[in-house]
Design a protein around this motif. Structure first.
Motif, short mmCIF file in Angstrom:
data_model
loop_
_atom_site.label_atom_id
_atom_site.label_comp_id
_atom_site.label_asym_id
_atom_site.label_seq_id
_atom_site.Cartn_x
_atom_site.Cartn_y
_atom_site.Cartn_z
N ALA A 249 -4.51 7.30 1.38
CA ALA A 249 -4.67 6.83 0.01
C ALA A 249 -6.02 7.28 -0.55
CB ALA A 249 -4.54 5.31 -0.05
N SER B 278 0.83 -1.20 0.00
CA SER B 278 0.00 0.00 0.00
C SER B 278 0.86 1.25 0.00
CB SER B 278 -0.93 -0.01 1.22
OG SER B 278 -1.75 1.13 1.23
N TYR C 2 2.60 1.68 -3.52
CA TYR C 2 1.68 2.20 -4.53
C TYR C 2 1.40 3.69 -4.30
CZ TYR C 2 0.63 -2.54 -6.20
OH TYR C 2 0.71 -3.80 -6.75
N MET C 3 1.27 4.08 -3.04
CA MET C 3 0.96 5.47 -2.76
C MET C 3 2.14 6.38 -3.12
SD MET C 3 -1.00 7.08 0.51
CE MET C 3 0.28 6.81 1.71
N SER D 179 -3.25 1.05 -4.02
CA SER D 179 -2.89 1.23 -2.62
C SER D 179 -4.08 0.92 -1.71
CB SER D 179 -2.42 2.67 -2.39
OG SER D 179 -2.12 2.89 -1.02
N TYR E 48 -3.14 4.89 -6.67
CA TYR E 48 -3.86 5.08 -5.40
C TYR E 48 -4.94 4.01 -5.22
CZ TYR E 48 -1.62 9.66 -5.11
OH TYR E 48 -0.69 10.69 -5.03
#
Length: 234
Positions: free
Chosen positions: A59, A23, A26-27, A49, A46
């Protein structure tokens, strides 16, 4: 001079150790893409995430920003609303409420926007941008005399009145159907008085038929010659 409410595009950085690593990764990618104005690609990161950690308030907030920059106000508002339910940090809450106010102000709902700005200032009373937007929104609200907010309230009221009318009509329809069903059942059930009359007529016809047959037998017997019966002598 046209006054435009300022929009806070502060990207929350993932730094909470308890969040899943995916997470956070990805953010971070989404944040880099936002700085490069690649909003659609940032949106994808996002969303990934959030899939990795649905409770990641930042997120959701950053996704709301990415959607906002793509003029997807309705979807952005949903993400902000989710974010404020999850976020505990006052400064980030202030940013979220601020951006919600901007969306509502752009949608010509100054009354609702004003409340979001109030929430933002409760969490961060030192934000100059929020104070500016709050003052601008208050000016617009007074100038328009309520404007769209009153229109929305009227539409809500009209909708409620229409629903009440529909409910009333439905109740009347159900009552009429019940009355019709009772009348139908009553018609299908035999009338006791009618049954008594029919039985009486049937009994009378039967009695008359028996009487006729009896008379016929009697007349036939009278027409036959009498026979002498000898008494036996003992």
């Amino acid at each position: 001079m046209r006054h435009i409410p300022t929009f806070l595009l502060c990207l929350a950085m993932a730094a909470v150790p308890s969040m899943a690593q995916n997470s956070r990764d990805y953010m971070r990618r989404g944040n880099r893409l936002m700085r490069d104005t690649a909003y659609a690609k940032a949106q994808v990161q996002y969303q990934k995430s959030i899939e990795a950690d649905n409770a990641n308030a930042r997120a959701h907030y950053n996704l709301g920003n990415a959607l906002m920059m793509q003029s997807k106000a309705k979807d952005a508002m949903k993400e902000y609303e989710t974010a404020v339910k999850l976020e505990k940090n006052k400064l980030r809450l202030a940013q979220m409420y601020h951006n919600m106010g901007v969306l509502l102000q752009a949608a010509k709902q100054p009354g609702k926007a004003l409340e979001c700005y109030r929430q933002s200032l409760r969490n961060n009373p030192h934000s100059a941008e929020t104070r500016y937007n709050y003052a601008l929104c208050l000016y617009q609200l007074k100038k328009n005399g309520g404007g769209q907010d009153r229109k929305d309230q009227k539409q809500d009221s009209d909708g409620q009145d229409q629903k009440k009318q529909q409910d009333k009509q439905q109740q009347q329809k159900e009552k009429q159907e019940k009355r019709d069903n009772r009348e139908k059942e009553r018609q299908q059930q035999p009338d006791p008085q009618q049954m008594s009359r029919e039985n009486a007529e049937q009994m009378l016809k039967a009695a008359m038929q028996d009487e006729k047959e009896t008379q016929e037998r009697l007349q036939k017997a009278l027409r036959q010659p009498h026979q002498k019966h000898l008494q036996k002598q003992w």
